[in-house]
Design a protein around this motif. Sequence first.
Motif, PDB file in Angstrom:
ATOM      1  N   ARG A  50      30.983  39.713  25.775  1.00 46.90           N
ATOM      2  CA  ARG A  50      30.891  41.188  26.189  1.00 46.90           C
ATOM      3  C   ARG A  50      31.934  41.134  27.267  1.00 46.90           C
ATOM      4  NH1 ARG A  50      25.673  43.273  27.417  1.00 46.90           N
ATOM      5  NH2 ARG A  50      26.004  42.871  29.480  1.00 46.90           N
ATOM      6  N   SER A  51      32.890  41.998  27.228  1.00 44.36           N
ATOM      7  CA  SER A  51      33.616  42.209  28.238  1.00 44.36           C
ATOM      8  C   SER A  51      33.190  43.332  29.166  1.00 44.36           C
ATOM      9  CB  SER A  51      35.114  42.727  27.890  1.00 44.36           C
ATOM     10  OG  SER A  51      35.760  41.633  27.205  1.00 44.36           O
ATOM     11  N   TYR A  55      39.151  51.326  31.293  1.00 48.49           N
ATOM     12  CA  TYR A  55      39.657  51.323  29.854  1.00 48.49           C
ATOM     13  C   TYR A  55      39.925  49.991  29.316  1.00 48.49           C
ATOM     14  CZ  TYR A  55      40.545  56.279  31.196  1.00 48.49           C
ATOM     15  OH  TYR A  55      40.587  57.331  31.843  1.00 48.49           O
ATOM     16  N   LYS A  56      39.460  49.618  27.983  1.00 50.23           N
ATOM     17  CA  LYS A  56      39.546  48.339  27.468  1.00 50.23           C
ATOM     18  C   LYS A  56      41.231  48.012  27.542  1.00 50.23           C
ATOM     19  CE  LYS A  56      36.925  50.088  24.582  1.00 50.23           C
ATOM     20  NZ  LYS A  56      36.182  50.946  25.170  1.00 50.23           N
ATOM     21  N   GLY A  57      41.781  49.229  27.271  1.00 47.69           N
ATOM     22  CA  GLY A  57      43.363  48.904  26.784  1.00 47.69           C
ATOM     23  C   GLY A  57      44.140  48.125  27.961  1.00 47.69           C
ATOM     24  N   PRO A 106      41.911  44.244  39.303  1.00 45.87           N
ATOM     25  CA  PRO A 106      42.432  45.205  38.528  1.00 45.87           C
ATOM     26  C   PRO A 106      42.816  44.966  37.154  1.00 45.87           C
ATOM     27  CG  PRO A 106      44.056  44.151  39.962  1.00 45.87           C
ATOM     28  CD  PRO A 106      42.683  43.634  40.252  1.00 45.87           C
ATOM     29  N   GLY A 107      42.440  44.023  36.590  1.00 43.88           N
ATOM     30  CA  GLY A 107      42.785  43.712  35.053  1.00 43.88           C
ATOM     31  C   GLY A 107      44.385  43.816  34.994  1.00 43.88           C
ATOM     32  N   GLY A 108      44.857  44.767  34.107  1.00 48.25           N
ATOM     33  CA  GLY A 108      46.218  44.932  33.835  1.00 48.25           C
ATOM     34  C   GLY A 108      46.887  46.153  34.220  1.00 48.25           C
TER      35      GLY A 108
END
Length: 702
Positions: free
Chosen positions: A453-454, A509-511, A672-674
């Motif tokens: 699970r992310s 957001y997953k995106g 920060p992810g992307g």
Amino acid sequence: MKKIMIAISLAAVVSACDSPSKKGADVNPFFTEYTTPYGIPPFEDIKFEHYMPAFLKGMEEGRAEINAICQNPEAPTFENTIVAMDESGKLLRKVSSVFYGLTSANTTAQLDTLSKEISPLTSTYSDDIWLNPVLFARVKAVYEKKNELGLDKEQTKLLEETYKNFIRGGANLPEEKQAILRKLNSDLSMSQIVFGQNMRNEEAAYKLVVDSEKDLAGLTSTQIANAAKAAEAAGLKGKWVFTLHKPSVLPFLQNAENRSLREEIFNAYINRGNNDNGNDNKKAVKELIAKRLEKAALMGYDDYASFVLEDRMAKNSKSVFDLLDELWTPALKKAKEELADIQKEIDKNGKNFKAEGWDWSYYFERAKKAKYDLDDSQIRPYLKLENVRDGVFYVSNKLYGVTFTPLKNVPLPHPDAEAFDCKDKDGTHLGVLFMDYFPRANKKSGAWCGSYRSQGYENGKKITPLVTVVCNFSQPAEGQPALLNADEAETLFHEFGHALHGLFKDVNYKGVGGVPRDFVELPSQVMEHWAFEPEVLKVYAKHYETGEMIPAELIEKMSQSGKYGQGFATTEYLAASYLDMDFHVLKDVSADFDVLAFEQKVLGARGLLTQIPPRYRTTYFNHTMGGGYTAGYYSYIWAEVLDCDAYQAFVETGDLFNQEVAQKFRKYVLTPGGIDDAMDMYINFRGKKPGTDALLKNRGLK
């Protein structure tokens, strides 16, 4: 009519499997909220028959959510279109994370077959989204007004990524070309699955059976005991079995005195997927290369690498080849020096033969011993698995303040795995970490970090991740501790860097949760730098019998010899990186294209030593042929430019655990992810772009 009948039959399967008249024990676990601690998937309750209905229902729900967006009578907005898309497909993500996690770590023949059945369904599902003209029109309408919407940085990035995914997914292609793209995507997905399954089956099928004790000369007692155990499991009690799994084959090549047996298992290892049997991968590779090129041409690119790299830090193949070329000459020079040392050891022992690939590991250990009075057997006793794991925990705690507490009585992806509750320095729950250390016949080779699970948010509440680190370390004999070699210890630090990245990520957001492939190895590789620092070794490197700390003189020997062998390591890695790129910059794949002849041609032209095969030859190069690192295996060395420079930020302060630097790395790289451009993230942390000097020095190539 055929499509209607399929839809009706799928709906019937789903509804039958979700019937309210079923007993509670028969309810599909994917169709209910998990009531387990931390929302861990109830692995033991999930049966084979649960997967397909869950995939089908997940796709059905996802399509309904997409249709609702398309049919919304209100004008397209960021919330009703972009956010709604990002939130769709919850059930499909839920089942996919478990299914694909287990088919990597603990598969069965049934699951392998099911993978092939699911592949065309999920490929169609994905294409139905990215090639949906109504949905694209709504996304485009929002995108064209992005400067008027008052979006913050993360929202802007999500909008840009969503729009870009439609473009790269073929939304602008005419209808007849979209039909071709759909077929290509489906074929590519299936071919990649077949490639990976062939490779795993090939590894599992091979056995080097030794029936004479004299042929075990040179092997350690643990290696011999493990081989006897493997033989007994194979119904060959009284003999010894060695396999192509790394913890079996690599120690054999390193220690076995019997040269003919080393040659036999070495050739089996480098010819996986190249035996003209049911697991042969040459045809699959040719199809993959040809169809990838066809897809690139359909999308308007000269070659597949151009299509892939446009979306990565490197941007184009020239940047990749420039980096590889810069490292190749010094690496090859160093490898030739190491080969000369190996040949001296052969000659010194009165042998009359030229060193071959099956001699490298065996005589390299002796050359290293001659130069530095150090070999693997001196280090292993101080690298007990549990101690190395605690060393990783120590470094993570010193850098970021996180703690790891063992969890009992929670579901596990495999009985051999262990689980930890991960807490931030303020006591906040960060997530759950699973660790699964040893090889199994039904586990793919190598080491990796994934998730069940992310991290995300639901109704404003943060959802913490379930991260898994999976390895294939040398398994101990019964009653004995697991003692790692230096490479395995470094691997644990590496994969833990990925785990920290997953645990620290905090995006809405997953995106925007992912980063470019050539940036993703930065968090993992930077962790390797702490593995053998004297300050860290003194904490975790304790003798497994006496508990005595690793002696200072042994640490000094490790430091002196640390760069020895980098000629081989760098050359074999670069060779594979070149091979990956060479395949994917092709502008034509003829009907009689011979993948192995091509491999020999491109590597031979660069002067690769015959004694050093590329780290992955074509027929078992799952990183690129199985997907994930396609036209991207260079990413490890690209990220190493970053990680070596990043580590210098700590070194320059005189404190390897400098809190200011650590917090900047966490804030700008791990969290920060992307949301930001990858190079911007790095510059935000370091204050400048990286150069290659630190990498060359770290590898002893300068």
